[in-house]
Design a protein around this motif. Structure first.
Motif, mmCIF file in Angstrom:
data_model
loop_
_atom_site.group_PDB
_atom_site.id
_atom_site.type_symbol
_atom_site.label_atom_id
_atom_site.label_comp_id
_atom_site.label_asym_id
_atom_site.label_seq_id
_atom_site.Cartn_x
_atom_site.Cartn_y
_atom_site.Cartn_z
ATOM 1 N N THR A 10 0.809 -1.214 0.000
ATOM 2 C CA THR A 10 0.000 0.000 0.000
ATOM 3 C C THR A 10 0.843 1.266 0.000
ATOM 4 O OG1 THR A 10 -0.114 -0.023 2.406
ATOM 5 C CG2 THR A 10 -1.901 -1.121 1.208
ATOM 6 N N VAL A 56 -11.186 9.668 -0.281
ATOM 7 C CA VAL A 56 -12.069 8.578 0.146
ATOM 8 C C VAL A 56 -11.888 7.365 -0.763
ATOM 9 C CG1 VAL A 56 -14.497 7.886 0.316
ATOM 10 C CG2 VAL A 56 -13.744 10.064 1.275
ATOM 11 N N LEU A 57 -11.821 7.589 -2.067
ATOM 12 C CA LEU A 57 -11.635 6.465 -3.001
ATOM 13 C C LEU A 57 -10.272 5.802 -2.817
ATOM 14 C CD1 LEU A 57 -13.235 7.947 -6.242
ATOM 15 C CD2 LEU A 57 -14.182 6.208 -4.702
ATOM 16 N N ASP A 59 -8.580 5.697 -0.032
ATOM 17 C CA ASP A 59 -8.632 4.959 1.230
ATOM 18 C C ASP A 59 -9.375 3.641 1.068
ATOM 19 O OD1 ASP A 59 -8.155 4.745 4.100
ATOM 20 O OD2 ASP A 59 -10.334 4.966 4.264
ATOM 21 N N ARG A 60 -10.464 3.660 0.311
ATOM 22 C CA ARG A 60 -11.197 2.408 0.065
ATOM 23 C C ARG A 60 -10.329 1.420 -0.714
ATOM 24 N NH1 ARG A 60 -17.087 3.490 -2.051
ATOM 25 N NH2 ARG A 60 -17.318 1.330 -1.415
ATOM 26 N N TRP A 61 -9.544 1.929 -1.680
ATOM 27 C CA TRP A 61 -8.635 1.071 -2.448
ATOM 28 C C TRP A 61 -7.561 0.491 -1.524
ATOM 29 C CZ3 TRP A 61 -4.638 3.167 -6.458
ATOM 30 C CH2 TRP A 61 -4.061 2.107 -7.134
ATOM 31 N N ARG A 62 -7.029 1.322 -0.617
ATOM 32 C CA ARG A 62 -5.999 0.870 0.326
ATOM 33 C C ARG A 62 -6.544 -0.230 1.226
ATOM 34 N NH1 ARG A 62 -5.316 2.486 5.436
ATOM 35 N NH2 ARG A 62 -3.319 2.001 6.371
ATOM 36 N N ARG A 63 -7.776 -0.046 1.729
ATOM 37 C CA ARG A 63 -8.375 -1.075 2.577
ATOM 38 C C ARG A 63 -8.579 -2.376 1.820
ATOM 39 N NH1 ARG A 63 -13.076 1.884 6.109
ATOM 40 N NH2 ARG A 63 -11.759 3.545 6.960
ATOM 41 N N ARG A 64 -8.987 -2.276 0.550
ATOM 42 C CA ARG A 64 -9.187 -3.477 -0.264
ATOM 43 C C ARG A 64 -7.871 -4.226 -0.464
ATOM 44 N NH1 ARG A 64 -10.884 -1.762 -5.502
ATOM 45 N NH2 ARG A 64 -12.343 -0.509 -4.317
ATOM 46 N N ARG A 67 -6.897 -5.899 2.835
ATOM 47 C CA ARG A 67 -7.722 -7.077 3.074
ATOM 48 C C ARG A 67 -7.274 -8.240 2.197
ATOM 49 N NH1 ARG A 67 -12.636 -5.279 1.527
ATOM 50 N NH2 ARG A 67 -12.540 -3.765 3.206
#
Length: 87
Positions: A10, A56-57, A59-64, A67
């Protein structure tokens, strides 16, 4: 020759979050300044909105990605890695 540590999966995304976040703070400051001085601030506010949406996008990519790498690491180690030792 110096050895380099491997990059986290990441790291590039986090750099992009920092870059966009820096400009987001700048746009926030300009928007507040324009609002306080009575100048038109709609363009700056919309640009700020774009920066917030981009963060926000990202951060969502980083979380994906986190995971996905956690699931892959768990699959590599098997069920023994999830076992909790009792005391």
């Amino acid at each position: 020759m110096a050895q380099r540590a491997p990059l986290r999966p990441t790291s590039r995304i986090e750099e992009a979050i920092g870059f966009v976040g820096c400009f987001g703070l700048l746009f926030f400051g300009v928007t507040v300044f324009c609002e306080l001085t009575g100048r038109p601030a709609l363009g700056w506010a919309l640009t700020l909105l774009g920066a917030v949406v981009a963060i926000v996008l990202l951060d969502r990519w980083r979380r994906r990605v986190l995971r996905r790498t956690a699931d892959a690491a768990q699959a590599d180690h098997g069920p023994a890695a999830t076992r909790v030792s009792g005391r």
